[in-house]
Write a protein that holds these residues in place. Sequence first.
Motif, short mmCIF file in Angstrom:
data_model
loop_
_atom_site.label_atom_id
_atom_site.label_comp_id
_atom_site.label_asym_id
_atom_site.label_seq_id
_atom_site.Cartn_x
_atom_site.Cartn_y
_atom_site.Cartn_z
N PHE A 74 0.81 -1.22 0.00
CA PHE A 74 0.00 0.00 0.00
C PHE A 74 0.85 1.27 0.00
N PHE A 119 -3.06 -0.61 -4.27
CA PHE A 119 -1.92 -1.39 -3.81
C PHE A 119 -1.28 -2.09 -5.00
N ALA A 143 -5.78 0.84 3.38
CA ALA A 143 -4.42 0.48 3.79
C ALA A 143 -4.37 0.20 5.29
#
Length: 396
Positions: free
Chosen positions: A180, A190, A326
Amino acid sequence: MAQHFDYIVAGAGAAGLSLLHHLERAGLSDRRVLLLDRAPKTRNDRTWCFWEAGEGPFEPIIFRRWGRLAFHAPGFSRTFDIAPYAYKMLRGLDFYRHMDERLARWPRLTRLYGELEAVGDGFVRLEGQTYTADWVFSSVLPSPLAPRPPYQHLLQHFRGWVLEAPGPAFDPGVATFMDFRVEQQGEVRFVYVLPFDERRALVEYTLFSAQLLSDAQYEQGLRAYVGEHLGLAQYRVLETEAGMIPMTDAPFPTRIGERTLRIGTAGGQTKASTGYTFQRIQHQCRHIAQSLAQDRPPAPQSNPARFAFYDSVLLNVFAKKRYPGARAFSDLFRRRPAPQVLKFLDESTTLLEELPVLFSMNVPAFTLAALDVLASAVSRQLSAFSAQRSAFSRKR
């Protein structure tokens, strides 16, 4: 008069070919089968990755496997052993060739190519010609696949490069499951890095968002990652791949009438919260083949309802930006062992095993999302009940 078959399989991708694999294993390769597709598959147009304990049905053609996974996010990086699982890569072209060789030995298989014009109850129409069957199995998605409010709808979309570095640049024993450390821009973004050897790897820039990017934006994301995080100023792009997977909790109708079943993504086998599909397809196709071998109607296989609820909650968190993706995945991998997370995502856990995973997430954000999902479900039920009452009143 329409030509009749025992089975028609519409679509020769992962789902259609997997169904034929399981039909063969169930002893049904002597049936009259019609396999339809738009055109022969002659290139490596996609790659499927999945985790699996032990050996699976396609072990001889697995391209690469890894016993360790890396996870990276701002402020958190870790490499995990994932035993008893291995993370496996299967290339599309290897799968197509493998199945072509096996299907060449089927005595009553017919393959046709062209534009599929209709899929109905026990029939298909291809290039103006109608074909019928005892059972039709279709992996053809409706196009376009539009959002269906109030259900949640995101897209998982990606662009990947198989690149070659001028010298050693990768650890072939470790696959990067999620990285991420890229600009999120208010979305979930990502990168996967799947090494083939010390010099070659598939690097895939992936997003969960409502809108696709332009070609230039995918390319810019890949170039930035390769330069900043892989440290490569020079490299050669050997192959490219791209794709889009729907991530939605909207139900996929699994039947068309009495004699046609949808399979694969079209039959709801894409996991809404992750996009993983290949292993779920195997479970569905195995179930169908076993039913047919026992002379039972091939009813759709249902997954445990609580996992669909978990998927809806996670989609709600991402779609309504309640908590950054994330951080959500970092919480999960920081607080729980990786094999436990993979087992949970594989929908193989018991409720007692799931509780520690669920409580490793941000409780306030996920509680709000859960309440929103439940409220939406109640609202849909009330609307359906009201519509039924109105229809009954009109009939009276």
